[in-house]
Design a protein around this motif. Structure first.
Motif, short mmCIF file in Angstrom:
data_model
loop_
_atom_site.label_atom_id
_atom_site.label_comp_id
_atom_site.label_asym_id
_atom_site.label_seq_id
_atom_site.Cartn_x
_atom_site.Cartn_y
_atom_site.Cartn_z
N SER A 1 1.37 -1.28 0.01
CA SER A 1 0.15 0.35 0.70
C SER A 1 1.06 1.36 0.07
CB SER A 1 -1.09 0.27 1.71
OG SER A 1 -0.07 -0.20 2.39
N PHE A 2 2.08 1.35 0.91
CA PHE A 2 2.88 2.11 0.52
C PHE A 2 3.35 2.41 -0.38
CE2 PHE A 2 6.93 4.03 2.86
CZ PHE A 2 6.18 5.76 2.91
N LEU A 3 3.65 1.93 -1.12
CA LEU A 3 4.88 1.60 -2.61
C LEU A 3 3.46 2.06 -3.91
CD1 LEU A 3 6.40 -1.51 -3.16
CD2 LEU A 3 7.62 0.96 -2.22
N LEU A 4 2.01 1.67 -3.39
CA LEU A 4 1.11 2.28 -4.65
C LEU A 4 0.57 3.63 -4.32
CD1 LEU A 4 -1.82 -0.88 -4.01
CD2 LEU A 4 -0.21 -0.14 -6.29
N LEU A 5 0.93 4.18 -2.87
CA LEU A 5 0.67 5.26 -2.86
C LEU A 5 1.96 6.62 -3.24
CD1 LEU A 5 -1.13 7.28 -0.94
CD2 LEU A 5 0.30 6.93 1.44
N LEU A 6 3.04 5.96 -2.98
CA LEU A 6 4.34 6.57 -3.14
C LEU A 6 4.45 6.80 -5.04
CD1 LEU A 6 6.79 5.61 -1.10
CD2 LEU A 6 6.06 7.91 -0.94
N PHE A 7 4.60 6.02 -5.06
CA PHE A 7 4.21 5.54 -7.23
C PHE A 7 2.65 5.57 -7.83
CE2 PHE A 7 7.69 3.20 -4.91
CZ PHE A 7 9.41 4.36 -4.83
N ILE A 8 1.73 5.29 -7.73
CA ILE A 8 0.96 6.18 -8.16
C ILE A 8 0.10 6.60 -8.04
CG2 ILE A 8 -0.84 4.42 -9.48
CD1 ILE A 8 0.63 2.03 -9.08
N ALA A 9 -0.20 6.40 -6.57
CA ALA A 9 -1.48 7.62 -5.95
C ALA A 9 -0.67 8.77 -6.53
CB ALA A 9 -2.35 7.55 -4.85
N MET A 10 -0.02 9.22 -6.07
CA MET A 10 0.97 10.59 -5.55
C MET A 10 1.08 10.76 -6.85
SD MET A 10 0.66 11.62 -2.48
CE MET A 10 1.91 12.67 -2.25
N LEU B 1 -0.32 10.77 -9.59
CA LEU B 1 -1.36 10.72 -10.29
C LEU B 1 -2.59 11.64 -9.76
CD1 LEU B 1 -3.66 7.60 -10.34
CD2 LEU B 1 -3.22 9.34 -12.34
N LYS B 2 -2.27 12.41 -8.20
CA LYS B 2 -2.39 13.57 -7.87
C LYS B 2 -1.90 14.46 -8.04
CE LYS B 2 -3.74 15.98 -3.47
NZ LYS B 2 -2.73 15.65 -2.11
N TYR B 3 -0.96 14.64 -8.23
CA TYR B 3 0.29 15.65 -8.80
C TYR B 3 0.75 16.30 -10.39
CZ TYR B 3 0.35 16.95 -3.85
OH TYR B 3 0.13 17.15 -2.22
N LEU B 4 0.47 14.66 -11.06
CA LEU B 4 0.92 14.93 -12.77
C LEU B 4 -0.45 15.14 -13.52
CD1 LEU B 4 3.65 12.76 -12.91
CD2 LEU B 4 3.76 15.43 -12.36
N TYR B 5 -1.27 14.60 -13.29
CA TYR B 5 -2.85 14.43 -13.72
C TYR B 5 -4.34 14.65 -12.63
CZ TYR B 5 0.30 11.38 -16.06
OH TYR B 5 1.16 10.77 -16.88
N ASN B 6 -3.90 15.82 -11.22
CA ASN B 6 -5.33 16.45 -10.77
C ASN B 6 -5.98 15.29 -10.29
OD1 ASN B 6 -6.56 18.22 -9.43
ND2 ASN B 6 -7.31 19.56 -10.94
N MET B 7 -5.66 14.01 -9.90
CA MET B 7 -6.57 12.85 -10.10
C MET B 7 -6.79 12.31 -8.03
SD MET B 7 -6.07 10.75 -13.10
CE MET B 7 -7.40 9.24 -12.82
N PRO B 8 -7.25 13.69 -7.57
CA PRO B 8 -6.47 13.26 -6.13
C PRO B 8 -7.28 11.72 -5.67
CG PRO B 8 -8.39 15.05 -5.76
CD PRO B 8 -7.82 15.02 -7.63
N GLN B 9 -8.45 11.14 -5.68
CA GLN B 9 -9.40 10.06 -4.88
C GLN B 9 -8.66 9.18 -5.17
OE1 GLN B 9 -9.50 11.53 -8.73
NE2 GLN B 9 -11.76 12.75 -8.53
N MET B 10 -7.43 9.03 -5.86
CA MET B 10 -6.69 7.73 -5.47
C MET B 10 -5.73 7.59 -4.24
SD MET B 10 -5.29 4.62 -7.44
CE MET B 10 -4.36 2.87 -7.47
N VAL B 11 -5.65 8.74 -3.98
CA VAL B 11 -4.73 9.45 -2.39
C VAL B 11 -5.56 8.89 -1.54
CG1 VAL B 11 -3.36 11.38 -1.33
CG2 VAL B 11 -3.31 10.90 -3.77
N GLN B 12 -7.22 9.15 -1.97
CA GLN B 12 -7.38 9.27 -0.44
C GLN B 12 -8.59 7.72 -0.21
OE1 GLN B 12 -11.00 11.97 -2.15
NE2 GLN B 12 -10.37 13.81 -1.95
N GLN B 13 -8.04 6.89 -1.16
CA GLN B 13 -8.40 5.75 -0.99
C GLN B 13 -7.67 4.95 -0.65
OE1 GLN B 13 -10.38 5.19 -5.21
NE2 GLN B 13 -11.85 5.68 -4.18
N VAL B 14 -5.92 4.40 -1.13
CA VAL B 14 -5.27 4.04 -0.98
C VAL B 14 -4.08 4.55 -0.03
CG1 VAL B 14 -2.91 3.84 -1.79
CG2 VAL B 14 -4.77 3.83 -2.95
N GLY B 15 -4.25 5.84 0.48
CA GLY B 15 -4.25 6.74 2.08
C GLY B 15 -4.56 6.68 2.74
#
Length: 94
Positions: free
Chosen positions: A20-29, A31-45
């Motif tokens: 989950s930490f790797l998903l948060l660091l390398f996929i969710a973050m 997506l949030k900062y490069l593609y303005n998609m914060p939903q994944m950070v909320q769920q994975v976080g």
């Protein structure tokens, strides 16, 4: 619950927390900062937060039965905040 089953449960928690930490660091973050998609950070976080707490509690519960020294316990808990750290703990200490 036997020691063997506690260790097995902690192994699973360690693997899931590390993943989950790797998903948060390398996929969710990204997506949030490069593609303005914060939903994944909320769920994975949220999942990562719950697994992080379970990891720390599991380490504390296994501290005495596994005869870990204070230094080993520090390493185990310190690995919870490092990418790939929980995988190291799972291989070296369990």
């Amino acid at each position: 619950m036997s020691l063997k089953s506690k260790v097995k449960l902690f192994k699973w928690i360690s693997i899931l927390e590390g993943t989950s930490f790797l998903l948060l660091l390398f996929i969710a973050m990204p997506l949030k900062y490069l593609y303005n998609m914060p939903q994944m950070v909320q769920q994975v976080g949220m999942a990562h937060g719950i697994l992080f707490i379970a990891y720390v509690l599991g380490g504390v519960i296994l501290w005495k039965p596994m005869n870990w020294t204070l230094a080993q316990m520090g390493i185990i808990l310190g690995c919870s905040v490092l990418p790939f750290g929980p995988f190291f703990v799972e291989k070296k200490y369990l």
